[in-house]
Design an enzyme around this catalytic site. Structure first.
Site, PDB file in Angstrom:
ATOM      1  N   PHE A  89       0.828  -1.197   0.000  1.00 24.72           N
ATOM      2  CA  PHE A  89       0.000   0.000   0.000  1.00 24.72           C
ATOM      3  C   PHE A  89       0.864   1.249   0.000  1.00 24.72           C
ATOM      4  O   PHE A  89       2.033   1.230   0.387  1.00 24.72           O
ATOM      5  CB  PHE A  89      -0.941   0.007   1.211  1.00 24.72           C
ATOM      6  CG  PHE A  89      -0.234   0.059   2.543  1.00 24.72           C
ATOM      7  CD1 PHE A  89       0.013   1.270   3.176  1.00 24.72           C
ATOM      8  CD2 PHE A  89       0.189  -1.113   3.165  1.00 24.72           C
ATOM      9  CE1 PHE A  89       0.663   1.319   4.405  1.00 24.72           C
ATOM     10  CE2 PHE A  89       0.842  -1.078   4.398  1.00 24.72           C
ATOM     11  CZ  PHE A  89       1.074   0.139   5.015  1.00 24.72           C
ATOM     12  N   CYS A  90       0.256   2.352  -0.455  1.00 24.24           N
ATOM     13  CA  CYS A  90       0.898   3.664  -0.446  1.00 24.24           C
ATOM     14  C   CYS A  90      -0.210   4.712  -0.370  1.00 24.24           C
ATOM     15  O   CYS A  90      -1.381   4.369  -0.233  1.00 24.24           O
ATOM     16  CB  CYS A  90       1.781   3.853  -1.676  1.00 24.24           C
ATOM     17  SG  CYS A  90       0.923   3.581  -3.242  1.00 24.24           S
ATOM     18  N   THR A  91       0.130   5.970  -0.455  1.00 27.04           N
ATOM     19  CA  THR A  91      -0.840   7.034  -0.194  1.00 27.04           C
ATOM     20  C   THR A  91      -2.013   7.026  -1.164  1.00 27.04           C
ATOM     21  O   THR A  91      -3.174   6.983  -0.759  1.00 27.04           O
ATOM     22  CB  THR A  91      -0.151   8.405  -0.242  1.00 27.04           C
ATOM     23  OG1 THR A  91       1.000   8.389   0.602  1.00 27.04           O
ATOM     24  CG2 THR A  91      -1.102   9.504   0.226  1.00 27.04           C
ATOM     25  N   ILE A 101      -4.182   4.498   0.534  1.00 30.29           N
ATOM     26  CA  ILE A 101      -4.633   4.731   1.909  1.00 30.29           C
ATOM     27  C   ILE A 101      -5.808   5.700   1.955  1.00 30.29           C
ATOM     28  O   ILE A 101      -6.764   5.504   2.716  1.00 30.29           O
ATOM     29  CB  ILE A 101      -3.467   5.288   2.756  1.00 30.29           C
ATOM     30  CG1 ILE A 101      -2.306   4.303   2.794  1.00 30.29           C
ATOM     31  CG2 ILE A 101      -3.933   5.618   4.174  1.00 30.29           C
ATOM     32  CD1 ILE A 101      -0.979   4.925   3.208  1.00 30.29           C
TER      33      ILE A 101
END
EC number: 1.14.-.-
Length: 254
Positions: free
Chosen positions: A176-178, A205
């Protein structure tokens, strides 16, 4: 009511003429009054920008008028203040810099999981949950039980994989990332290396925080964002300047 819309977007698509796109896009941003940063490269487009609803709709239509961008998806959040101070369009070698050649997320990215699917999936103890972001982002907030790769910038991620995960190609790995763009590259890179079960949180996210009730959320802490808000909480409200004053200073030195 928050009347400033903040949009983030990206698309991996070959742009042989990306250099010639800079001036028209920048001119249109100035004309409409849009502020933010857009990055163009041969591999595609990435950016974040903000304005009021009327300005944003006009700019959305402008970008989508290019047939290559007709299906652009803009992820929106909201604030009372524009978090960008000017309009910028930058030319780069990559729209998000990992520094690995011949990684093409446009056809080889990992399996997308919706926020609801992700919420269930990462509760499986056999899943390796990997935060692909930088160390200062991880320290501010992350998912429960997520692994910190302890990297100062995204270019260090491939080395982390080679040192720590290369013997786990048969494992389920959730990344996951922003907003999703870094995971497009990390999952494509790992699939190129032969990893068999690679998953990513669709739209990142921010999408999870918007979709999953705070009372059920597996997110812990704040979420760093790349604009003057610095970070948002689980309601997607800005938390700076509640953060220590030196935090922003340290961030700007990286």
């Amino acid at each position: 009511m928050k009347d400033i819309i903040i949009a983030s977007f990206y698309k991996f698509i070959p742009l042989n003429d990306f250099e010639s796109l800079r001036e028209p896009i920048l001119t249109k941003m100035h004309e409409i009054g849009i502020k933010g940063t857009i990055i163009l490269a041969h591999e595609g487009v990435n950016g974040g920008f903000a304005g009021n609803r009327e300005q944003m709709n006009v700019f959305y239509d402008y970008l989508r008028s290019d047939s290559r961008f007709a299906d652009l998806h803009f992820k929106e959040t909201y604030d009372n203040k524009n978090p960008f101070d000017k309009a910028k369009v930058k030319l780069r070698k990559e729209i998000v810099t990992m520094g690995v050649q011949k990684v093409d997320p446009s056809y080889n990215a990992g399996t997308y999981l919706s926020p609801e699917e992700w919420h269930q999936f990462i509760q499986d103890p056999n899943v390796i949950l990997l935060d692909t972001r930088n160390d200062y982002e991880y320290e501010l907030g992350t998912f429960k039980n997520a692994i910190n790769p302890d990297i100062e910038n995204f270019r260090e991620f491939p080395d982390y994989v080679q040192r720590n995960l290369i013997d786990k190609k048969d494992k389920k790995i959730a990344m996951f990332c922003t907003g999703g763009i870094r995971c497009e590259k990390t999952t494509a890179y790992m699939k190129e290396l032969g990893f068999e079960h690679v998953y990513q949180l669709h739209d990142g996210i921010l999408n999870y925080l918007e979709s999953i009730p705070e009372s059920e959320s597996l997110w812990e802490g704040k979420c760093f964002v790349f604009d003057d808000r610095v970070a948002v909480d689980q309601k997607l409200d800005r938390v700076y300047p509640q953060l220590p004053q030196d935090y922003k200073y340290e961030r700007e030195q990286k």
